[in-house]
Scaffold this active site. Structure first.
Site, PDB file in Angstrom:
ATOM      1  N   GLU A   1      17.568  16.404 -24.756  1.00 40.04           N
ATOM      2  CA  GLU A   1      18.885  15.792 -24.159  1.00 40.04           C
ATOM      3  C   GLU A   1      19.053  15.650 -22.730  1.00 40.04           C
ATOM      4  O   GLU A   1      19.537  14.986 -22.217  1.00 40.04           O
ATOM      5  CB  GLU A   1      20.112  16.098 -24.771  1.00 40.04           C
ATOM      6  CG  GLU A   1      20.137  15.873 -26.423  1.00 40.04           C
ATOM      7  CD  GLU A   1      19.313  17.016 -27.305  1.00 40.04           C
ATOM      8  OE1 GLU A   1      18.664  17.897 -26.776  1.00 40.04           O
ATOM      9  OE2 GLU A   1      19.565  16.628 -28.681  1.00 40.04           O
TER      10      GLU A   1
ATOM     11  N   PHE B   1      29.258  24.048 -38.677  1.00 43.15           N
ATOM     12  CA  PHE B   1      27.655  23.855 -38.297  1.00 43.15           C
ATOM     13  C   PHE B   1      27.546  22.652 -37.255  1.00 43.15           C
ATOM     14  O   PHE B   1      28.137  21.878 -37.097  1.00 43.15           O
ATOM     15  CB  PHE B   1      26.901  23.312 -39.463  1.00 43.15           C
ATOM     16  CG  PHE B   1      25.224  23.181 -38.969  1.00 43.15           C
ATOM     17  CD1 PHE B   1      24.849  24.405 -38.620  1.00 43.15           C
ATOM     18  CD2 PHE B   1      24.652  22.097 -39.290  1.00 43.15           C
ATOM     19  CE1 PHE B   1      23.336  24.273 -38.195  1.00 43.15           C
ATOM     20  CE2 PHE B   1      23.465  21.723 -38.725  1.00 43.15           C
ATOM     21  CZ  PHE B   1      22.687  22.985 -38.190  1.00 43.15           C
ATOM     22  N   GLN B   2      26.969  23.201 -36.092  1.00 44.19           N
ATOM     23  CA  GLN B   2      26.883  22.394 -35.067  1.00 44.19           C
ATOM     24  C   GLN B   2      28.065  21.961 -34.378  1.00 44.19           C
ATOM     25  O   GLN B   2      28.091  20.875 -33.643  1.00 44.19           O
ATOM     26  CB  GLN B   2      25.759  21.244 -35.175  1.00 44.19           C
ATOM     27  CG  GLN B   2      24.322  21.665 -35.396  1.00 44.19           C
ATOM     28  CD  GLN B   2      23.391  20.457 -35.305  1.00 44.19           C
ATOM     29  OE1 GLN B   2      23.607  19.443 -35.686  1.00 44.19           O
ATOM     30  NE2 GLN B   2      22.119  21.132 -35.042  1.00 44.19           N
TER      31      GLN B   2
ATOM     32  N   LYS C   1      32.208  12.450 -36.892  1.00 47.67           N
ATOM     33  CA  LYS C   1      31.347  11.749 -37.825  1.00 47.67           C
ATOM     34  C   LYS C   1      32.408  11.117 -38.441  1.00 47.67           C
ATOM     35  O   LYS C   1      32.077   9.810 -39.034  1.00 47.67           O
ATOM     36  CB  LYS C   1      30.673  12.810 -38.637  1.00 47.67           C
ATOM     37  CG  LYS C   1      29.701  12.127 -39.208  1.00 47.67           C
ATOM     38  CD  LYS C   1      28.676  13.034 -39.773  1.00 47.67           C
ATOM     39  CE  LYS C   1      27.258  12.342 -40.512  1.00 47.67           C
ATOM     40  NZ  LYS C   1      26.369  13.268 -41.105  1.00 47.67           N
TER      41      LYS C   1
ATOM     42  N   MET D   1       9.565  26.511  -2.300  1.00 45.06           N
ATOM     43  CA  MET D   1      11.032  26.609  -1.539  1.00 45.06           C
ATOM     44  C   MET D   1      11.548  28.096  -1.516  1.00 45.06           C
ATOM     45  O   MET D   1      12.269  28.600  -0.692  1.00 45.06           O
ATOM     46  CB  MET D   1      12.067  25.668  -2.152  1.00 45.06           C
ATOM     47  CG  MET D   1      13.396  25.392  -0.982  1.00 45.06           C
ATOM     48  SD  MET D   1      12.794  25.054   0.616  1.00 45.06           S
ATOM     49  CE  MET D   1      12.827  23.100   0.563  1.00 45.06           C
TER      50      MET D   1
HETATM   51  C1  LIG Z   1      16.808  24.475 -12.293  1.00 43.54           C
HETATM   52  C2  LIG Z   1      16.660  25.005 -11.350  1.00 43.54           C
HETATM   53  N1  LIG Z   1      16.549  26.385 -11.094  1.00 43.54           N
HETATM   54  C3  LIG Z   1      16.076  26.926 -10.091  1.00 43.54           C
HETATM   55  C4  LIG Z   1      16.234  26.300  -8.962  1.00 43.54           C
HETATM   56  C5  LIG Z   1      16.103  27.005  -7.448  1.00 43.54           C
HETATM   57  N2  LIG Z   1      14.836  26.369  -6.879  1.00 43.54           N
HETATM   58  C6  LIG Z   1      14.861  25.601  -5.948  1.00 43.54           C
HETATM   59  S1  LIG Z   1      13.513  24.936  -5.496  1.00 43.54           S
HETATM   60  C7  LIG Z   1      12.547  25.999  -6.304  1.00 43.54           C
HETATM   61  C8  LIG Z   1      11.108  25.984  -6.563  1.00 43.54           C
HETATM   62  C9  LIG Z   1      10.301  24.846  -6.836  1.00 43.54           C
HETATM   63  O1  LIG Z   1       9.089  24.857  -7.103  1.00 43.54           O
HETATM   64  P1  LIG Z   1       8.137  23.663  -7.159  1.00 43.54           P
HETATM   65  O2  LIG Z   1       8.748  22.618  -8.166  1.00 43.54           O
HETATM   66  O3  LIG Z   1       6.953  23.980  -7.447  1.00 43.54           O
HETATM   67  O4  LIG Z   1       8.165  22.857  -5.744  1.00 43.54           O
HETATM   68  P2  LIG Z   1       8.023  23.407  -4.333  1.00 43.54           P
HETATM   69  O5  LIG Z   1       8.992  24.057  -3.478  1.00 43.54           O
HETATM   70  O6  LIG Z   1       6.812  24.480  -4.454  1.00 43.54           O
HETATM   71  O7  LIG Z   1       7.365  22.133  -3.631  1.00 43.54           O
HETATM   72  C10 LIG Z   1      13.529  26.796  -7.133  1.00 43.54           C
HETATM   73  C11 LIG Z   1      13.206  27.618  -8.085  1.00 43.54           C
HETATM   74  C12 LIG Z   1      16.673  24.954  -9.045  1.00 43.54           C
HETATM   75  N3  LIG Z   1      16.713  24.303  -7.900  1.00 43.54           N
HETATM   76  N4  LIG Z   1      16.871  24.412 -10.095  1.00 43.54           N
END
Ligand SMILES: Cc1ncc(C[n+]2csc(CCOP(=O)(O)OP(=O)(O)O)c2C)c(N)n1
Ligand SMILES: [Mg+2]
Lengths: 185, 590
Positions: free
Chosen positions: B58, B120-121, B170, B488
């Site tokens: 979803e 349920f749900q 529902k 990042m």
């Molecule tokens: C759902 C979610 N969890 C954690 C983060 C924190 N976060 C930001 S960038 C990142 C790393 C992303 O890695 P990747 O997709 O490989 O991209 P890169 O920075 O290596 O280009 C994380 C864990 C986030 N933005 N979103």
């Protein structure tokens, strides 16, 4: 005249605003919010306050227009002027909110609160509590051989003052309705 | 098995749902069935006007609807079941709320007589989604169902757009009720101000005319206001010769090839854009919201400027930055008035000072803040995006992204000439957004080239949507910048946490080519600099979905960077490394 010596960038506003927002003092504001009386509307308003970290000092709500299906929520809140502005803007953009009035800034208003006080006292203290109640024009709404329950209506400050006086006389319980307020005239 | 037309006006709730969607002009619904929405699915089965796209999760449905909405300007529609179906939609709803994307989510609910019994749900869907929707409804009476759905669409697209949710028990779907047509009355209840105050417009025009170092700073509100808003911005820039920058969300409103374009601003924005923001004496914020990724340290944000802000949402004005002139209004309507007044007064500007200002800006541009050292062997991520840009920029192209370094590099190295061509999760920064969003975009634009610039980690968060891409034969190109790192996060750990790389990589990445092949689609892996161009061409030319595993340098950092809690003029450039360590105090900020 002394020259203003302002550090560059102390202001969040701009070069043209010399006010340091960090100096802003919290203010107490009474807001009257007219809303559609639909399910969840109070949760929405309260959720806004808790979600964004605003204060609620007092809150009352009741339907005020049955045909128009409107309720009036009165909230006493406190915050810096910019926080108060945000609160009003955030409230105003909610779908079931029709009007937000800041009674604190829109001219004079009257504020009233109702409170019930249960006082347990004997002898002199019992007499004294009755005497003070009379001075405050509080009504006795329930009495036993050992206690009185007083009803008092007034501005919140008056309720506070009465409570302070009753504490040494045996105040055990207090129930307050929160503020209802209307602009004057 | 099409249904006979029913002229009585009395229909089942489920039929009302489908009819209301049709009346609203909906052609596509992204969804996933379950017990509490079976009656609606039954109706969907018996008609042909609405296409239902079966996602694999979803969250994917909501992001796909976001991609659909952002790339078309029409609201995206989602249909999911109660309980887990609804809770899985929460991330997407929050994402859409932060980025002001109009979507309408319909959720099934347990029958009204079971609500509150931990059936349920059962989940308190309106309770859970209250803070992450613009508004939501629980409908307990079939007779008002059509009206609520019409109101939901009205709220989603009117004023500052956003996600809405309608929760439908529902029994309400089974019960018979009267269908109500969409009415104009909806405006009575929700009708935000769109026309700006004339006096404020005049004040803004005067400040504009008096400026010596002006900058326009536009945002996602320009996209949302419609094509007209972008056209007006272009006119304003062309006639005034003022420089313009934009937030991540507003890219494309002013063309990247335009002469006055300074590139994106903010944490990973260009040096020239951020320096111009800091040093300007007049800032015109158009449909942006002074987000912390834009302002950096608010106390030191653009200390010498008069600030004008146009926004349709009054709560955006003076929220983070106090402005001198706050104008509430729709961007198109406001800019139209603004241009009109400015022209009437003789299209004045301080030409001489403006020329000096441009000279200052040109000097900043010379720093060439996006330069990077190319490697002889390994592929630099910036280079990969440069090549991707070179090969696709003239095409009918839409780009989505995931979240991380690759997202910022895409924003820096890819240019957008029109609004609605760039879909990214800005406010919430949702890893896993890009792949499903690319699916939504491709559904809306079947003939266009749709590329998701992804990080390997983000992409894995919603990789189940491969099934959707394959089932509907959507030729989406998944361009994965694979640094085998949560890049990042790794960058922040390097700069702010003493190089302690706590859990910022995955030791178990899949073989992306084999993964593609397991779904019967094309996988391409490229590790060598010399082969990159050919490989990208192969991806573009392939008629079908492609997973492109672009293996890049692991430890590249994304610059320029304004560290959290720093001012615009304290930007770190590539050339400054590695002396430029960030202070510990910055680490507490996000
Ligand atoms: C759902 C979610 N969890 C954690 C983060 C924190 N976060 C930001 S960038 C990142 C790393 C992303 O890695 P990747 O997709 O490989 O991209 P890169 O920075 O290596 O280009 C994380 C864990 C986030 N933005 N979103
Ligand atoms: Mg990565």
């Amino acid at each position: 005249m002394q020259k203003l010596s302002l550090k560059k960038g102390v202001s969040r506003k701009s070069a043209y605003n010399l006010r340091d927002p960090k100096d802003d003092k919290p203010e107490r504001h009474t807001l009257a919010i007219l809303v559609d009386n639909e399910s969840g509307v109070l949760a929405r308003v309260i959720g806004l306050f808790s979600g964004r970290g605003y204060n609620i000092d007092s809150l009352t709500v009741a339907e005020v227009d049955h045909l128009g299906n409107r309720s009036r929520i009165t909230i006493v809140t406190s915050g810096t002027p910019s926080v108060i502005e945000q609160i009003k803007a955030q409230l105003s953009r909610m779908i079931p909110v029709h009007d937000v009035h800041d009674l604190t800034v829109e001219g004079e208003s009257v504020e009233r609160e109702l409170a019930l006080f249960k006082v347990f006292a004997k002898g002199e203290k019992r007499v004294e509590s009755l005497r003070l109640a009379d001075v405050f024009r509080a009504k006795v709404v329930d009495s036993t051989l050992v206690s009185f329950t007083f009803e008092l209506t007034g501005a919140p400050e008056k309720i506070d003052a009465f409570a302070d006086l009753m504490v040494p006389l045996g105040l055990r319980e207090i129930a307050r309705t929160g503020v209802a307020a209307l602009a004057r005239g | 098995m099409l249904k006979e037309p029913n002229p009585t006006g009395i229909k089942s709730g489920a039929q009302i749902v489908v009819d209301a969607l049709i009346e609203q002009g909906v052609d596509t619904v992204f969804g996933y069935p379950g017990g509490a929405v079976l009656p609606i699915y039954d109706e969907i089965f018996q008609q042909t006007k609405i296409k239902h796209v079966l996602v694999r999760h979803e969250q994917g449905a909501v992001h796909a609807a976001e991609g659909y909405a952002r790339s078309t300007g029409k609201p995206g529609v989602v249909l999911v079941t109660s309980g887990p179906g609804a809770t899985n939609a929460v991330t997407g709803l929050t994402d859409a709320l932060m980025d002001s994307i109009p979507i309408v989510v319909l959720t099934g609910q347990v029958p009204t007589f079971m609500i509150g019994n931990d059936a349920f749900q059962e989940a308190d869907t309106v309770g859970i989604t209250r803070p992450c929707t613009k508004h939501n409804w629980l409908v307990k009476d079939t007779n008002i169902l059509a009206n609520v759905i019409h109101e939901a669409f009205h709220v989603a697209i009117t004023g500052r757009p956003g996600p809405v949710l309608v929760d439908i028990p529902k029994d309400v779907q089974f019960a018979a009720g009267k269908y109500q047509k969409r009415s104009k009355d909806l405006r009575k209840r929700y009708n935000p101000q769109t026309t700006p105050n004339d006096k404020l417009i005049l004040k803004a025009v005067k400040a504009f005319e008096n400026s010596k170092k002006p900058i326009l700073y536009s945002g996602g509100g320009v996209v949302n206001s419609g094509e007209q808003a972008s056209n007006l911005i272009r006119k304003l820039v062309a006639e005034s010769n003022f420089p313009i920058t934009s937030t991540l969300m507003g890219l494309g409103c002013y063309p990247a090839s335009g002469e006055n374009w300074l590139g994106m601003l903010g944490m990973h924005g260009t040096y020239e854009a951020n320096m111009a923001m800091h040093d300007c004496d007049f800032m015109f914020c158009i449909g942006a919201r002074f987000d912390d990724r834009i302002t950096g340290k608010t106390d030191e944000f653009s200390p010498n400027s008069v600030k004008v802000h146009i926004d349709i949402d009054p709560s955006s004005i003076n929220k983070n930055i106090l402005v001198d002139i706050g104008i509430i209004g729709d961007i198109s309507v406001s800019l139209d008035k603004f241009l009109h007044v400015w022209r009437e007064r003789g299209s004045k500007s301080n030409t001489k000072e403006l020329k000096n200002w441009w000279q200052e800006i040109q000097a900043w541009k010379k720093i060439d803040c996006l330069k990077f050292k190319n490697d002889t062997k390994s592929i630099k991520p910036q280079y990969a995006l440069q090549i991707l840009e070179k090969l696709t920029k003239t095409m009918d192209r839409y780009v989505t992204t995931e979240v991380g370094q690759h997202q910022m590099w895409a924003a820096q190295f890819m240019g957008f000439e029109e609004p609605r061509r760039w879909m990214t999760s800005g406010g919430l920064g949702t890893m896993g957004y890009g792949f499903p969003a690319s699916i939504g975009v491709q559904i809306a634009h079947p003939k266009s080239l749709v590329i998701n610039v992804a990080g390997e980690a983000s992409w894995l968060m919603n990789m189940q949507e491969l099934g959707t891409a394959v089932q509907y034969n959507l030729p989406v190109k998944q361009f994965i910048i694979n640094n085998k790192r949560l890049g990042m996060v790794r960058q922040w750990q390097e700069l702010l946490h003493g190089g302690r790389y706590s859990h910022s990589w995955s030791d178990a990445l899949p073989d992306f080519v084999k993964l593609a092949e397991s779904y019967g689609i094309k996988g391409i892996k490229c590790e060598k600099l010399g082969e990159l161009e050919k490989a990208i061409i192969e991806m573009i030319e392939y008629d079908g979905p492609v997973i492109f595993d672009c293996v890049v340098e692991k430890h590249e950092n994304c610059f320029p960077m304004i560290p959290s809690g720093k001012a615009h003029n304290e930007m770190i450039l590539e050339a400054d490394q590695p002396e430029n360590k960030i202070e510990e105090s910055g680490a507490v900020l996000v």
